[in-house]
Design an enzyme around this catalytic site. Structure first.
Site, PDB file in Angstrom:
ATOM      1  CG  HIS A  49      -0.189   0.017   2.524  1.00 16.07           C
ATOM      2  ND1 HIS A  49      -0.018  -1.108   3.292  1.00 16.07           N
ATOM      3  CD2 HIS A  49       0.450   1.018   3.171  1.00 16.07           C
ATOM      4  CE1 HIS A  49       0.680  -0.806   4.360  1.00 16.07           C
ATOM      5  NE2 HIS A  49       0.986   0.471   4.315  1.00 16.07           N
TER       6      HIS A  49
HETATM    7  C1  T46 Z   1       2.773   0.755   6.981  1.00 19.05           C
HETATM    8  C2  T46 Z   1       3.587  -0.470   7.201  1.00 19.05           C
HETATM    9  C3  T46 Z   1       5.042  -0.190   7.372  1.00 19.05           C
HETATM   10  C4  T46 Z   1      -4.634  -0.992  13.276  1.00 19.05           C
HETATM   11  O1  T46 Z   1      -5.753  -1.280  13.759  1.00 19.05           O
HETATM   12  N1  T46 Z   1      -3.944   0.085  13.743  1.00 19.05           N
HETATM   13  C5  T46 Z   1      -2.722   0.447  13.241  1.00 19.05           C
HETATM   14  O2  T46 Z   1      -2.125   1.436  13.712  1.00 19.05           O
HETATM   15  C6  T46 Z   1      -2.150  -0.349  12.185  1.00 19.05           C
HETATM   16  C7  T46 Z   1      -0.789   0.018  11.607  1.00 19.05           C
HETATM   17  C8  T46 Z   1      -2.866  -1.422  11.730  1.00 19.05           C
HETATM   18  N2  T46 Z   1      -4.071  -1.726  12.252  1.00 19.05           N
HETATM   19  C9  T46 Z   1      -4.804  -2.918  11.761  1.00 19.05           C
HETATM   20  C10 T46 Z   1      -5.257  -2.808  10.309  1.00 19.05           C
HETATM   21  C11 T46 Z   1      -5.206  -4.240   9.830  1.00 19.05           C
HETATM   22  O3  T46 Z   1      -6.420  -4.879  10.144  1.00 19.05           O
HETATM   23  O4  T46 Z   1      -3.905  -4.027  11.795  1.00 19.05           O
HETATM   24  C12 T46 Z   1      -4.107  -4.879  10.680  1.00 19.05           C
HETATM   25  C13 T46 Z   1      -2.801  -5.071   9.922  1.00 19.05           C
HETATM   26  O5  T46 Z   1      -2.428  -3.848   9.270  1.00 19.05           O
HETATM   27  P1  T46 Z   1      -1.775  -3.809   7.826  1.00 19.05           P
HETATM   28  O6  T46 Z   1      -2.244  -4.956   7.018  1.00 19.05           O
HETATM   29  O7  T46 Z   1      -1.986  -2.432   7.257  1.00 19.05           O
HETATM   30  O8  T46 Z   1      -0.236  -4.023   8.186  1.00 19.05           O
HETATM   31  P2  T46 Z   1       1.026  -3.901   7.231  1.00 19.05           P
HETATM   32  O9  T46 Z   1       2.151  -4.543   7.938  1.00 19.05           O
HETATM   33  O10 T46 Z   1       0.729  -4.350   5.852  1.00 19.05           O
HETATM   34  O11 T46 Z   1       1.308  -2.297   7.144  1.00 19.05           O
HETATM   35  C14 T46 Z   1       1.719  -1.579   8.307  1.00 19.05           C
HETATM   36  C15 T46 Z   1       0.949  -0.252   8.402  1.00 19.05           C
HETATM   37  O12 T46 Z   1      -0.450  -0.498   8.323  1.00 19.05           O
HETATM   38  C16 T46 Z   1       1.332   0.728   7.320  1.00 19.05           C
HETATM   39  O13 T46 Z   1       0.864   2.017   7.644  1.00 19.05           O
HETATM   40  O14 T46 Z   1       3.249   1.713   6.379  1.00 19.05           O
HETATM   41  O15 T46 Z   1       3.111  -1.301   8.272  1.00 19.05           O
END
Ligand code: T46
Length: 133
Positions: A49
């Site tokens: 993303h």
């Molecule tokens: C990024 C990279 C480096 C939350 O509820 N609160 C939060 O602050 C975050 C970061 C995530 N979430 C929830 C949203 C999803 O249901 O946790 C789950 C996993 O998040 P995501 O799939 O977005 O995780 P990554 O590792 O793909 O991405 C993360 C960050 O979301 C993003 O901002 O830049 O790490």
């Protein structure tokens, strides 16, 4: 590309090491949120993303991982493998994280509270936006 590797100062003495990170000092924004990624399974890639407004600093406080970064014109890979090495991400950058070591703890300091509306998770949409800039 709006991605920068920054080295934090390590304050060391006979007892070991300490790194201090302060908002508007080592990190160029007010820190509104902290999250960390750990216990990542072998072969996993995360991210996929970009963000519209969010600024973030990522630090492997333990272990290592790699970031693949893409803006409209450039693709770059960055290795985070030391707790004093951090990656500052601003602007529209598509990111993927991979090659997590077993012991990796990836700490992220963010400029805003969590807001799903700030995410661009569709790669074609990301390409459209970067082509428009
Ligand atoms: C990024 C990279 C480096 C939350 O509820 N609160 C939060 O602050 C975050 C970061 C995530 N979430 C929830 C949203 C999803 O249901 O946790 C789950 C996993 O998040 P995501 O799939 O977005 O995780 P990554 O590792 O793909 O991405 C993360 C960050 O979301 C993003 O901002 O830049 O790490």
């Amino acid at each position: 590309m709006n991605a920068e590797l920054i080295e934090f100062k390590v304050i060391g003495d006979a007892r070991g090491s300490l790194i201090a990170v302060e908002a508007m000092q080592q990190v160029p924004f007010d820190i509104k949120r902290v999250y960390y990624i750990f216990d990542t399974q072998e072969g996993v890639r995360r991210g996929f993303h970009a963000h519209i407004e969010l600024q973030q600093v990522a630090i492997c406080v333990r272990g290592s991982c790699r970031f693949k970064l893409e803006d409209g014109s450039e693709v770059r890979e960055v290795l985070l493998d030391a707790p004093n090495k951090c990656l500052l991400l601003k602007g529209l950058i598509w990111r993927e994280m991979f090659d997590f070591s077993d012991d990796c703890v990836l700490l992220v300091l963010a400029s805003e509270h969590y807001d799903e509306a700030d995410y661009i998770r569709d790669y074609d949409r990301f390409k459209e936006l970067t082509n428009a800039v």
